[in-house]
Design an enzyme around this catalytic site. Structure first.
Site, PDB file in Angstrom:
ATOM      1  N   HIS A 164       0.845  -1.207   0.000  1.00  8.72           N
ATOM      2  CA  HIS A 164       0.000   0.000   0.000  1.00  8.72           C
ATOM      3  C   HIS A 164       0.880   1.258   0.000  1.00  8.72           C
ATOM      4  CE1 HIS A 164      -2.926  -2.809   2.122  1.00  8.72           C
ATOM      5  NE2 HIS A 164      -3.634  -2.367   1.118  1.00  8.72           N
ATOM      6  N   ARG A 173      -3.991 -10.049   4.138  1.00  6.05           N
ATOM      7  CA  ARG A 173      -4.375 -11.344   4.725  1.00  6.05           C
ATOM      8  C   ARG A 173      -3.160 -12.141   5.224  1.00  6.05           C
ATOM      9  NH1 ARG A 173      -8.110 -10.700   0.541  1.00  6.05           N
ATOM     10  NH2 ARG A 173     -10.286 -10.918   1.149  1.00  6.05           N
TER      11      ARG A 173
END
Ligand code: PAF
Length: 282
Positions: A37, A187
């Site tokens: 990100h 995740r």
């Protein structure tokens, strides 16, 4: 860094930025931020005057309720990372802001949503398409940044921008990997130590398949070999391993070096579903 929660809050700043001819870059996320990100945010920083990062765990894109409930949330840590990256605005809507009512509209992405992620996660791309359209309409960015790890999502969003005439430039940022090759994903933090070790099979298979195709083996042979590797040597449960065109997601039966090709993989480690992809570069 300003934290805003509604479109009305944002509109005041948006009007100011318009008057000052500022370029607004949006990085849509579901939080649990990692270096992947941050790469998107750094790219947005380079390419825009004002960087807006949205954090919203969008319920409508989860086809599995348990996956939604277990999706990691690390808001305080996320905000600290965003401050460090000198993010200008964080858009942190709640579910009522994004969905005052359940949307009755649905988006059909045609062939793109009938294969791979679309086939294995029914309704997922409809949820992505709706939430990304809402974010585009609320923030009204000039540019938006997405990661290549979610290759099919990037194709869906390109189609959305084209078909709905969003005046937004998309930038796709390469996948960030851990040192051992695992593609970074929110995740991953849910993997046990053993699952984390086993997860390396995804990237290893992509590399092996790409090398073998480039050495002239047929796709059928390569795919069978990879299926056997998963069955015999790994705890990971393979969902798909496919050779596709990276924009149309048309599935190839044979590798042709004159055509753009990527390999996409999805596999489960326990109840955690991981995806990855690799372009084949002759
Ligand atoms: O890639 C994601 O994190 C999500 O699918 C997105 C684009 C933020 C939409 O919820």
């Amino acid at each position: 860094m300003h934290v805003i929660q509604t479109g009305a809050d944002w509109n005041k700043y948006w009007l100011d930025s318009l008057k000052n001819n500022k370029i607004i870059g949006l990085v849509p996320t579901m939080g649990a931020l990692h270096e992947g990100h941050l790469d998107l945010i750094r790219k947005a920083r380079l390419r825009s005057d004002i960087v807006v990062v949205s954090i919203f765990v969008n319920p409508t894109q989860f086809n599995n309720q348990e996956d939604f409930e277990k999706y990691p949330t690390t808001l305080e840590a996320d905000l600290a990372k965003l401050r460090e990256e000198k993010t200008d605005f964080v858009f942190l809507p709640n579910t009522d802001t994004m969905y005052p009512e359940k949307p009755s509209l649905s988006i059909n992405f045609g062939e793109l949503e009938r294969v791979l992620e679309g086939a294995f996660r029914p309704g997922h791309f409809n949820g992505v398409g709706i939430v990304v359209s809402k974010l585009f309409n609320i923030i009204k960015p000039h540019k938006a940044f997405f990661g290549q790890k979610d290759l099919q999502q990037t194709a869906i969003i390109k189609q959305l921008v084209k078909d709905l005439s969003f005046d937004i430039e998309l930038e796709i940022v390469s996948t960030r990997r851990a040192e051992d090759g695992l593609a970074l994903s929110s995740r991953n933090v849910r993997l046990s130590a053993e699952e984390r070790k086993q997860s390396l099979v995804l990237y290893a298979s992509l590399i092996q398949a790409s090398e073998e195709l480039l050495n002239g083996r047929s796709w059928l042979q390569v795919q069978n070999q990879i299926n056997r590797n998963f069955e015999e040597m790994s705890l990971a449960r393979l969902e798909y391993f496919e050779l596709i065109h990276p924009e149309s997601f048309h599935r190839y039966k044979e590798f042709d070096s004159s055509q753009k090709s990527s390999i996409c993989v999805a596999a489960y480690l326990g109840d955690i579903r991981l995806i990855d992809n690799l372009p084949i570069i002759p």
